[in-house]
Design an enzyme around this catalytic site. Structure first.
Site, PDB file in Angstrom:
ATOM      1  CE  LYS A 159       6.461   7.300   0.923  1.00  0.00           C
ATOM      2  NZ  LYS A 159       6.528   5.981   1.597  1.00  0.00           N
ATOM      3  CD  GLU A 192      -2.793   3.671 -13.181  1.00  0.00           C
ATOM      4  OE1 GLU A 192      -3.640   2.765 -13.041  1.00  0.00           O
ATOM      5  OE2 GLU A 192      -2.714   4.376 -14.194  1.00  0.00           O
ATOM      6  CB  CYS A 248      -2.842  -3.863  -8.650  1.00  0.00           C
ATOM      7  SG  CYS A 248      -1.880  -3.810 -10.165  1.00  0.00           S
ATOM      8  CD  GLU A 278      -6.540  -4.394  -3.818  1.00  0.00           C
ATOM      9  OE1 GLU A 278      -6.426  -3.409  -3.059  1.00  0.00           O
ATOM     10  OE2 GLU A 278      -5.924  -4.501  -4.880  1.00  0.00           O
TER      11      GLU A 278
HETATM   12  P1  NAD Z   1      -0.395   1.956   0.262  1.00  0.00           P
HETATM   13  O1  NAD Z   1      -1.464   2.822  -0.271  1.00  0.00           O
HETATM   14  O2  NAD Z   1      -0.474   1.538   1.675  1.00  0.00           O
HETATM   15  O3  NAD Z   1       1.031   2.676   0.099  1.00  0.00           O
HETATM   16  C1  NAD Z   1       1.509   3.124  -1.160  1.00  0.00           C
HETATM   17  C2  NAD Z   1       2.490   4.266  -0.939  1.00  0.00           C
HETATM   18  O4  NAD Z   1       1.788   5.399  -0.420  1.00  0.00           O
HETATM   19  C3  NAD Z   1       3.590   3.961   0.054  1.00  0.00           C
HETATM   20  O5  NAD Z   1       4.800   4.514  -0.389  1.00  0.00           O
HETATM   21  C4  NAD Z   1       3.095   4.659   1.314  1.00  0.00           C
HETATM   22  O6  NAD Z   1       4.121   4.976   2.235  1.00  0.00           O
HETATM   23  C5  NAD Z   1       2.471   5.903   0.727  1.00  0.00           C
HETATM   24  N1  NAD Z   1       1.485   6.594   1.571  1.00  0.00           N
HETATM   25  C6  NAD Z   1       0.795   6.103   2.630  1.00  0.00           C
HETATM   26  N2  NAD Z   1      -0.051   7.046   3.107  1.00  0.00           N
HETATM   27  C7  NAD Z   1       0.105   8.146   2.340  1.00  0.00           C
HETATM   28  C8  NAD Z   1      -0.508   9.443   2.316  1.00  0.00           C
HETATM   29  N3  NAD Z   1      -1.465   9.793   3.188  1.00  0.00           N
HETATM   30  N4  NAD Z   1      -0.127  10.311   1.363  1.00  0.00           N
HETATM   31  C9  NAD Z   1       0.806   9.972   0.442  1.00  0.00           C
HETATM   32  N5  NAD Z   1       1.436   8.768   0.425  1.00  0.00           N
HETATM   33  C10 NAD Z   1       1.076   7.855   1.363  1.00  0.00           C
HETATM   34  O7  NAD Z   1      -0.337   0.682  -0.697  1.00  0.00           O
HETATM   35  P2  NAD Z   1       0.595  -0.606  -0.569  1.00  0.00           P
HETATM   36  O8  NAD Z   1       0.121  -1.463   0.547  1.00  0.00           O
HETATM   37  O9  NAD Z   1       2.023  -0.210  -0.600  1.00  0.00           O
HETATM   38  O10 NAD Z   1       0.308  -1.335  -1.975  1.00  0.00           O
HETATM   39  C11 NAD Z   1      -0.772  -2.210  -2.181  1.00  0.00           C
HETATM   40  C12 NAD Z   1      -1.887  -1.516  -2.945  1.00  0.00           C
HETATM   41  O11 NAD Z   1      -1.388  -0.982  -4.156  1.00  0.00           O
HETATM   42  C13 NAD Z   1      -3.006  -2.458  -3.341  1.00  0.00           C
HETATM   43  O12 NAD Z   1      -4.256  -1.838  -3.100  1.00  0.00           O
HETATM   44  C14 NAD Z   1      -2.793  -2.661  -4.838  1.00  0.00           C
HETATM   45  O13 NAD Z   1      -3.946  -3.002  -5.551  1.00  0.00           O
HETATM   46  C15 NAD Z   1      -2.254  -1.330  -5.234  1.00  0.00           C
HETATM   47  N6  NAD Z   1      -1.507  -1.434  -6.499  1.00  0.00           N
HETATM   48  C16 NAD Z   1      -2.062  -0.896  -7.629  1.00  0.00           C
HETATM   49  C17 NAD Z   1      -1.397  -1.022  -8.856  1.00  0.00           C
HETATM   50  C18 NAD Z   1      -1.961  -0.432 -10.113  1.00  0.00           C
HETATM   51  O14 NAD Z   1      -1.210  -0.240 -11.064  1.00  0.00           O
HETATM   52  N7  NAD Z   1      -3.250  -0.137 -10.185  1.00  0.00           N
HETATM   53  C19 NAD Z   1      -0.164  -1.680  -8.904  1.00  0.00           C
HETATM   54  C20 NAD Z   1       0.371  -2.198  -7.725  1.00  0.00           C
HETATM   55  C21 NAD Z   1      -0.306  -2.071  -6.523  1.00  0.00           C
END
Ligand code: NAD
Length: 483
Positions: free
Chosen positions: A176, A248, A282, A383
């Protein structure tokens, strides 16, 4: 005007629309008039069909030999490498990062797959001395159907770090991608399919609600997720016992600069950690904890570097900071600045959206530095995920470590100092999954473990390579072999 890509779900051997016909658009964050991709807004029916396809494909795929799986990953890696220039250009258009950063991500992704190809051969077990039977041994089997849910900021690299090991271990996958980057999700999946992956082994569902449906589907045995803490919390609550989850999540990554540091080098570490990818990493730094004695001198140097960044569309030569992911992210940066000012901080550079000329068509925000940030306020503890950073004064190493640890996150941390014993103490006392000495908080060695502690992730299985990476994707079975 550039063409719009019509992306579809991949379910079994079908490329399909959402069953209800719904779609969503993704626009170029540097130019809101440019519709880059249109993709299915999948609902529970589409997700259920994808999970069934993955379950149906599991029995045959888990029985394939290591060579079959390794060859497939290797071939997908080569296909991606061949397509790298066009995929990088599409990434700049869909996700926004500057061409140099997109090129780096696109070149790193095939290397991930090459490394995971080798893991198919390294799924070894252990033998145990026993009083009971001549042979006690453990084996490693695939977990089953793995849900891969990813964010937009590294749409290829992060997904490859999950799909690669999942397939190498003999699992089938429902992927996804982020709704911000459906085309990148399709480009990655297409490389596997074009390499000859059997139908149903890798399925793709697009959309916003699809993630929650996927986690709720009891046909999914394991969920590997990278994204925000808010979403991670929901997934953790939904997964229940009996199924596996790897999270993560975000960070509030500190850089400590001690009084003995090389100030030019430290300023470069701060700028790179804070403003690369417009702060949308991140591991990006958000808190700069500086010894009082050198605080003002370091702020001046960082502001000089911040003002030298060139903000603009990622495809334009010379641009070093691309757009934020969408207009909502720009509005969020404005709120962060306003809240920090209300909490007593001062803006010393940036602070408002960049809207000159062509920038008015996109979501641009310049590098922004605030000083006099109060410990414990939101800018010091939460963050931001954008190019807005805060400086705080500290008194020496112990104070810096205590302050750095006073947040709920623990992903990446850095220290700038010439004193290696101070660096070692920092490395052992800082609460972070990754620690850098005189190096930026961002970046990763793709063959070294990657992940956080505290609320930056479940921390149970680090990503990338290293001895634990395949643990998440395999279950261990212990066998007592009697005669
Ligand atoms: P997000 O949590 O909004 O979305 C991530 C994914 O989850 C998307 O595909 C989204 O459609 C899906 N999603 C949304 N709601 C969901 C639910 N209820 N159940 C299952 N899936 C769902 O994050 P984002 O805005 O895409 O990314 C930014 C975030 O990601 C930041 O907080 C960043 O720190 C984090 N990040 C972490 C790492 C790491 O390795 N620790 C790496 C990159 C980004």
């Amino acid at each position: 005007m550039n063409a719009t890509f019509h992306v579809q779900n991949r379910i079994g051997d079908l490329l399909t629309s959402a069953a209800n016909g719904a779609t969503f658009e993704r626009r170029n964050p540097a130019d809101r008039d440019d519709v880059v991709s249109i993709a299915p807004e999948s609902d529970g029916d589409d997700v259920a069909a994808a999970v069934v396809a993955a379950r149906d494909a599991l029995a045959a795929w888990r029985r394939t030999t290591p060579t079959v799986r390794a060859d497939l990953l290797t071939k997908a890696s080569r296909i991606l490498a061949d397509r790298a220039p066009s995929i990088a250009a599409e990434m700049v258009r869909e996700e926004g990062k500057p061409t140099a950063d997109a090129t780096m991500e696109v070149s790193r992704t095939p290397k991930n797959l090459e490394l995971y190809a080798g893991e198919a051969y390294r799924l070894t077990g252990t033998t145990f001395p026993s009083d009971d039977t001549p042979l006690v041994y453990s084996t490693r089997d695939p977990v089953g159907v793995v849900a891969v849910i990813t964010p937009w900021n590294f749409p290829l690299n992060l997904a490859s770090r999950k799909i690669g090991p999942a397939l190498a271990a003999g699992n089938t996958v429902v992927f996804k991608p982020s709704p911000m980057t459906p085309l990148m999700g399709e480009r990655l999946a297409a490389a596997f399919v074009d390499a000859g992956l059997p139908p149903g082994v890798l399925n793709v569902v697009h959309g916003t609600a699809a993630g929650a449906h996927l986690v709720a589907d009891q046909g999914v045995d394991a969920v590997t997720f990278t994204g925000s803490n808010a979403t991670g919390q929901k997934i953790h609550a939904a997964i229940g016992i009996g199924r596996r989850v790897q999270l993560e999540l975000g960070g509030k990554n500190p850089i400590v600069v001690l009084a003995d540091a090389d100030l030019d080098a430290a300023a470069a570490v701060v700028a790179r950690s804070s403003f690369s990818l417009s702060g949308q990493a991140c591991t990006g730094a958000g808190r700069i904890l500086v010894d009082r004695a050198i605080h003002d001198a370091l702020v001046d140097k960082v502001v000089g570097l911040a003002n030298a960044y060139v903000v603009g569309p990622g495809a334009k030569a010379g641009v070093t900071i691309g757009p934020l992911i969408d207009p909502a992210a720009v509005a969020a940066m404005e709120r962060w600045v306003a809240t920090a000012i209300a909490d007593g901080a001062r803006v010393v550079c940036g602070g408002a959206p960049a809207t000159d000329d062509e920038l008015a068509r996109g979501s641009f925000f310049p590098p922004t530095v605030l000083v006099d940030v109060e410990p414990g306020t939101p800018l010091a503890t939460e963050e931001v995920f954008g190019p807005v950073i805060g400086f705080e004064r500290v008194d020496g190493l112990a104070d810096a470590i205590e302050s750095a640890n006073a947040v709920r996150y623990g992903l990446s941390a850095a220290i700038c100092t010439r004193d290696m014993s101070a660096a070692q103490r920092f490395a052992s006392e800082i609460q972070a999954g990754m620690v850098r000495v005189n190096r930026p908080t961002v970046g990763a060695a793709f063959n070294a473990p990657f992940g956080g502690v505290k609320q930056s992730g479940t921390g149970t299985h680090k990503e990338q390579l290293g001895p634990t990476v395949m643990d998440f994707y395999t279950v261990s079975r212990t066998v007592w072999l009697g005669t």
